[in-house]
Design a protein around this motif. Sequence first.
Motif, PDB file in Angstrom:
ATOM      1  N   ASP A   1       8.149  -2.474   6.707  1.00  0.00           N
ATOM      2  CA  ASP A   1       7.667  -3.000   5.422  1.00  0.00           C
ATOM      3  C   ASP A   1       6.562  -2.118   4.886  1.00  0.00           C
ATOM      4  O   ASP A   1       5.587  -1.845   5.570  1.00  0.00           O
ATOM      5  N   VAL A   2       6.700  -1.660   3.658  1.00  0.00           N
ATOM      6  CA  VAL A   2       5.667  -0.839   3.049  1.00  0.00           C
ATOM      7  C   VAL A   2       5.261  -1.396   1.692  1.00  0.00           C
ATOM      8  O   VAL A   2       4.093  -1.547   1.388  1.00  0.00           O
ATOM      9  N   ALA A   3       6.222  -1.720   0.878  1.00  0.00           N
ATOM     10  CA  ALA A   3       5.887  -2.150  -0.471  1.00  0.00           C
ATOM     11  C   ALA A   3       6.909  -3.168  -0.955  1.00  0.00           C
ATOM     12  O   ALA A   3       8.045  -3.175  -0.504  1.00  0.00           O
TER      13      ALA A   3
ATOM     14  N   LEU B   1       2.752  -4.538   3.121  1.00  0.00           N
ATOM     15  CA  LEU B   1       1.375  -4.106   3.320  1.00  0.00           C
ATOM     16  C   LEU B   1       0.412  -4.702   2.297  1.00  0.00           C
ATOM     17  O   LEU B   1      -0.782  -4.786   2.554  1.00  0.00           O
ATOM     18  N   PHE B   2       0.945  -5.094   1.145  1.00  0.00           N
ATOM     19  CA  PHE B   2       0.064  -5.528   0.069  1.00  0.00           C
ATOM     20  C   PHE B   2       0.190  -7.022  -0.242  1.00  0.00           C
ATOM     21  O   PHE B   2      -0.264  -7.470  -1.281  1.00  0.00           O
TER      22      PHE B   2
ATOM     23  N   LYS C   1       3.830   3.837  -4.219  1.00  0.00           N
ATOM     24  CA  LYS C   1       5.026   4.600  -3.870  1.00  0.00           C
ATOM     25  C   LYS C   1       4.673   5.863  -3.093  1.00  0.00           C
ATOM     26  O   LYS C   1       5.405   6.280  -2.198  1.00  0.00           O
ATOM     27  N   ASP C   2       3.551   6.462  -3.433  1.00  0.00           N
ATOM     28  CA  ASP C   2       3.103   7.638  -2.676  1.00  0.00           C
ATOM     29  C   ASP C   2       2.834   7.261  -1.225  1.00  0.00           C
ATOM     30  O   ASP C   2       3.196   7.995  -0.296  1.00  0.00           O
ATOM     31  N   LEU C   3       2.202   6.113  -1.014  1.00  0.00           N
ATOM     32  CA  LEU C   3       1.958   5.654   0.356  1.00  0.00           C
ATOM     33  C   LEU C   3       3.282   5.336   1.051  1.00  0.00           C
ATOM     34  O   LEU C   3       3.487   5.685   2.215  1.00  0.00           O
ATOM     35  N   SER C   4       4.170   4.688   0.314  1.00  0.00           N
ATOM     36  CA  SER C   4       5.478   4.333   0.872  1.00  0.00           C
ATOM     37  C   SER C   4       6.225   5.575   1.355  1.00  0.00           C
ATOM     38  O   SER C   4       6.826   5.579   2.436  1.00  0.00           O
ATOM     39  N   ALA C   5       6.163   6.641   0.574  1.00  0.00           N
ATOM     40  CA  ALA C   5       6.849   7.882   0.955  1.00  0.00           C
ATOM     41  C   ALA C   5       6.246   8.469   2.223  1.00  0.00           C
ATOM     42  O   ALA C   5       6.972   8.984   3.095  1.00  0.00           O
ATOM     43  N   GLN C   6       4.934   8.397   2.358  1.00  0.00           N
ATOM     44  CA  GLN C   6       4.281   8.922   3.555  1.00  0.00           C
ATOM     45  C   GLN C   6       4.669   8.119   4.791  1.00  0.00           C
ATOM     46  O   GLN C   6       4.941   8.679   5.851  1.00  0.00           O
TER      47      GLN C   6
END
Length: 483
Positions: free
Chosen positions: A287-289, A300-301, A260-265
Amino acid sequence: MAAPIDIAVVGHTNVGKTSLLRTLVRRRDFGVVSDSPGTTRHVESIDLHIDGASAVRYHDTPGLEDSAALLHYLKTLLPDATPVERVRAFLRGPEAKAAFEQEAKVLRTLLECDAAIYVIDCRQTVLPKYRYEIEILAACAKPVMPVLNFSNDPASCAAQWRETLTAYHLHTCVQFDAVAPFMGAERQLYEDLGVLLRERRAQLQDVIDELDWQSLERRRAARELVASLLVSAAAMRRDLSPADVLDAGRKAALLRRFKKDLSAQVAACVQALLAVYGFHPDDAEVDVAPWTEGRWEADLFSAHTLKDASQKLGTGAAVGAAVGLVADVALAGLSLGTGTALGAAVGGLASQGWSQVPRKIANRLRGVEELTLENAVLLVLAGSMVRLCAALDQRGHAAWAKVRVASESASVSASSSSSPSPSNADKHSSADTSPLHALVTSLAAARSYPRWESTPTTPRHSDTRRSALVEHIAQQLRVLAQP
């Protein structure tokens, strides 16, 4: 300072006049755009500013609705007069406030302007009503620049339109697409206006030079934003105690928090990119998470994406082995661990930079695990952001559909009324593996400095080494973004 050049934007109803203006002035909120005919009922003006002053003043006019009847009426007025005298007589008469009220607004505006841009929906065949429009506009004795809008569409009749325009002595026209403009189309439009308005050519050249500079600045700013995001992502590190690793619930919660921290960035970077290009905050999705409302399967994952990315990195490894020594393959894209033995740790960590070895050895002795992003994730993230920038660079401000960038290669899409031509977005796939690999390799320097992580709620860390790395990554992105 010279007076602004007044340009009347004219054409049939629902051909994209307002859409064209949104793109030319980069104002997505100008006017009202709709599929319904006759949306614009009054003349609306908007300025294109250069160095804080108005350089071009556009006048968005209502659509010409009944050109056949108007042309017939004009021919009944003052038989011995010139065409422009008949137009002026019409504007003084009662019909200008009755049956032809909308057309009167168009012609009155055109007579007060330096020139006209005649917007044509070239998906339409050349019907008699359009030829009548050309005759009426010519009667105003003002330079007319035809713009073939939606010329990217497979149903385009551009060749037929060019032939017709030439028959009416309109030898200069510009192909455009308000939704997905051609590279260079905007410059061509102003250059051709300079041919029609010779006395204002120098002023129009200033406009061209300023727009070229703005384009370069947008791309530079976009590269810096993406470079800073990638450095921040590479720097992300969380220490997990032995108790955190052994407790499945706590471990899962920490993994979710990390993602979630990466998603926010990433979300903050996307918003900043949209602002740079003058779009609304909801004009793009990346797309992030997997927990982002379940919009897409790929993220990404995802195992498939990461496996493909790992192979492109040349590791030949399965998911979970792209960076360093990984204790838990199920982490999918996240590295967790310091090695199973001290010697193995030193050997494996050398590839991440010798400066990290002392800290990792200490963590090994304390039983502390470090959670970081794998290179495969950075590769996918970099590719997605490059494609997003390419899509925004070629997106018109009249586009309605969101730009959607998935983490799979060649996956930028935006459905609209016009089908854009293949763009740079389609070029940044497997062919770019080597440049992207070099970029990801350069990011290794950030892994030693977790303080380089920048979150939406904390200011970016001021470190000359971080700034130098961001600049280096931005230069690599410049190579990736070459047409």
